[in-house]
Design a protein around this motif. Sequence first.
Motif, PDB file in Angstrom:
ATOM      1  N   SER A 207       0.832  -1.196   0.000  1.00 24.17           N
ATOM      2  CA  SER A 207       0.000   0.000   0.000  1.00 24.17           C
ATOM      3  C   SER A 207       0.874   1.256   0.000  1.00 24.17           C
ATOM      4  CB  SER A 207      -0.900   0.029   1.235  1.00 24.17           C
ATOM      5  OG  SER A 207      -1.600   1.257   1.314  1.00 24.17           O
ATOM      6  N   THR A 208       0.440   2.242  -0.760  1.00 25.90           N
ATOM      7  CA  THR A 208       1.124   3.537  -0.754  1.00 25.90           C
ATOM      8  C   THR A 208       0.494   4.495   0.241  1.00 25.90           C
ATOM      9  OG1 THR A 208      -0.251   4.318  -2.583  1.00 25.90           O
ATOM     10  CG2 THR A 208       1.893   3.331  -3.159  1.00 25.90           C
TER      11      THR A 208
ATOM     12  N   PRO B 208       3.891   2.991  11.391  1.00 28.00           N
ATOM     13  CA  PRO B 208       4.257   3.709  10.162  1.00 28.00           C
ATOM     14  C   PRO B 208       4.693   2.767   9.032  1.00 28.00           C
ATOM     15  CG  PRO B 208       5.300   4.713  12.068  1.00 28.00           C
ATOM     16  CD  PRO B 208       4.688   3.426  12.542  1.00 28.00           C
ATOM     17  N   PHE B 209       4.953   1.500   9.346  1.00 27.87           N
ATOM     18  CA  PHE B 209       5.462   0.552   8.361  1.00 27.87           C
ATOM     19  C   PHE B 209       4.413  -0.415   7.838  1.00 27.87           C
ATOM     20  CE2 PHE B 209       8.725   1.603  11.498  1.00 27.87           C
ATOM     21  CZ  PHE B 209       9.589   2.317  10.676  1.00 27.87           C
ATOM     22  N   ALA B 210       3.360  -0.654   8.627  1.00 27.78           N
ATOM     23  CA  ALA B 210       2.362  -1.644   8.225  1.00 27.78           C
ATOM     24  C   ALA B 210       1.070  -1.484   9.009  1.00 27.78           C
ATOM     25  CB  ALA B 210       2.900  -3.053   8.421  1.00 27.78           C
TER      26      ALA B 210
ATOM     27  N   VAL C 221       4.698   0.979   1.142  1.00 27.08           N
ATOM     28  CA  VAL C 221       5.707   1.081   0.092  1.00 27.08           C
ATOM     29  C   VAL C 221       5.638   2.482  -0.503  1.00 27.08           C
ATOM     30  CG1 VAL C 221       5.743  -1.387  -0.468  1.00 27.08           C
ATOM     31  CG2 VAL C 221       4.153   0.132  -1.664  1.00 27.08           C
ATOM     32  N   GLU C 222       6.750   2.946  -1.008  1.00 25.74           N
ATOM     33  CA  GLU C 222       6.785   4.278  -1.605  1.00 25.74           C
ATOM     34  C   GLU C 222       6.115   4.294  -2.967  1.00 25.74           C
ATOM     35  OE1 GLU C 222      10.314   7.244  -2.840  1.00 25.74           O
ATOM     36  OE2 GLU C 222      10.466   6.356  -0.835  1.00 25.74           O
ATOM     37  N   ARG C 223       6.432   3.298  -3.788  1.00 25.14           N
ATOM     38  CA  ARG C 223       5.846   3.171  -5.116  1.00 25.14           C
ATOM     39  C   ARG C 223       5.318   1.745  -5.263  1.00 25.14           C
ATOM     40  NH1 ARG C 223      10.618   5.342  -5.754  1.00 25.14           N
ATOM     41  NH2 ARG C 223      11.548   3.490  -6.689  1.00 25.14           N
ATOM     42  N   PHE C 224       4.283   1.619  -6.093  1.00 23.14           N
ATOM     43  CA  PHE C 224       3.681   0.304  -6.238  1.00 23.14           C
ATOM     44  C   PHE C 224       3.027   0.178  -7.607  1.00 23.14           C
ATOM     45  CE2 PHE C 224      -0.128  -2.411  -5.636  1.00 23.14           C
ATOM     46  CZ  PHE C 224       0.538  -3.605  -5.420  1.00 23.14           C
ATOM     47  N   VAL C 225       3.272  -0.930  -8.265  1.00 19.19           N
ATOM     48  CA  VAL C 225       2.593  -1.268  -9.509  1.00 19.19           C
ATOM     49  C   VAL C 225       1.793  -2.535  -9.234  1.00 19.19           C
ATOM     50  CG1 VAL C 225       2.861  -1.935 -11.925  1.00 19.19           C
ATOM     51  CG2 VAL C 225       4.442  -0.262 -10.909  1.00 19.19           C
ATOM     52  N   PRO C 226       0.453  -2.444  -9.226  1.00 24.01           N
ATOM     53  CA  PRO C 226      -0.356  -3.622  -8.923  1.00 24.01           C
ATOM     54  C   PRO C 226      -0.145  -4.724  -9.961  1.00 24.01           C
ATOM     55  CG  PRO C 226      -1.740  -1.661  -9.173  1.00 24.01           C
ATOM     56  CD  PRO C 226      -0.353  -1.270  -9.503  1.00 24.01           C
ATOM     57  N   GLN C 227      -0.218  -5.956  -9.496  1.00 21.56           N
ATOM     58  CA  GLN C 227      -0.118  -7.102 -10.383  1.00 21.56           C
ATOM     59  C   GLN C 227      -1.477  -7.352 -11.030  1.00 21.56           C
ATOM     60  OE1 GLN C 227       2.904  -8.627 -10.984  1.00 21.56           O
ATOM     61  NE2 GLN C 227       3.504  -6.803  -9.836  1.00 21.56           N
TER      62      GLN C 227
ATOM     63  N   PRO D 235     -10.783  -4.662  -6.703  1.00 18.76           N
ATOM     64  CA  PRO D 235      -9.507  -4.078  -6.298  1.00 18.76           C
ATOM     65  C   PRO D 235      -9.579  -3.451  -4.918  1.00 18.76           C
ATOM     66  CG  PRO D 235     -10.682  -2.520  -7.658  1.00 18.76           C
ATOM     67  CD  PRO D 235     -11.549  -3.760  -7.562  1.00 18.76           C
ATOM     68  N   ASP D 236      -8.440  -3.430  -4.235  1.00 17.82           N
ATOM     69  CA  ASP D 236      -8.340  -2.610  -3.028  1.00 17.82           C
ATOM     70  C   ASP D 236      -7.948  -1.201  -3.483  1.00 17.82           C
ATOM     71  OD1 ASP D 236      -5.559  -2.478  -3.374  1.00 17.82           O
ATOM     72  OD2 ASP D 236      -5.083  -3.492  -1.503  1.00 17.82           O
ATOM     73  N   PRO D 237      -7.824  -0.236  -2.582  1.00 20.40           N
ATOM     74  CA  PRO D 237      -7.525   1.136  -3.005  1.00 20.40           C
ATOM     75  C   PRO D 237      -6.209   1.306  -3.767  1.00 20.40           C
ATOM     76  CG  PRO D 237      -8.373   1.144  -0.770  1.00 20.40           C
ATOM     77  CD  PRO D 237      -8.145  -0.301  -1.152  1.00 20.40           C
ATOM     78  N   ASP D 238      -5.264   0.371  -3.609  1.00 24.83           N
ATOM     79  CA  ASP D 238      -3.996   0.457  -4.345  1.00 24.83           C
ATOM     80  C   ASP D 238      -4.021  -0.319  -5.653  1.00 24.83           C
ATOM     81  OD1 ASP D 238      -1.665   1.898  -2.859  1.00 24.83           O
ATOM     82  OD2 ASP D 238      -2.854   0.915  -1.309  1.00 24.83           O
ATOM     83  N   GLY D 239      -5.128  -0.995  -5.936  1.00 19.02           N
ATOM     84  CA  GLY D 239      -5.220  -1.767  -7.162  1.00 19.02           C
ATOM     85  C   GLY D 239      -4.836  -3.224  -7.022  1.00 19.02           C
TER      86      GLY D 239
END
Length: 127
Positions: A15-16, A38-40, A55-61, A113-117
């Motif tokens: 998650s971002t 702050p980490f999870a 995570v700072e950046r994320f590309v959903p699978q 999807p969840d909010p991060d995809g």
Amino acid sequence: MASLTKADVVAFVSSTDLERSRRFFDEVLGLSIVEMTPFACVARGGNATIRITAVERFVPQPFTVLGWTVDDIADTIAELTGLGVRFLRYDGMDQSIDGVWTSPSGAKIAWFPDPDGNVLSLTEFVR
């Protein structure tokens, strides 16, 4: 050799925005949030722990990363749709109006999807 046959499973999703994910997994999906750092964000559902990791950046699978078995997929879809969840449709798959695909075994599956995809799923197995 160590055996994991009786060990509980911990699933991980990225998650971002942990607060946004906390709201989704708690207020929409109804899971218990057992820890927030702050980490999870750590959630419990059934016999599994879900660690939503910052995570700072994320590309959903493009495939399912986490899913639940449900007794009545139609009721669960109706409940989640009422809470703003949108179900995914896939080209080439024969899905119902609600997005349910019936597998060759007869299991009914729907994806959202969840909010991060992250692609999440519901499965109603044949009894």
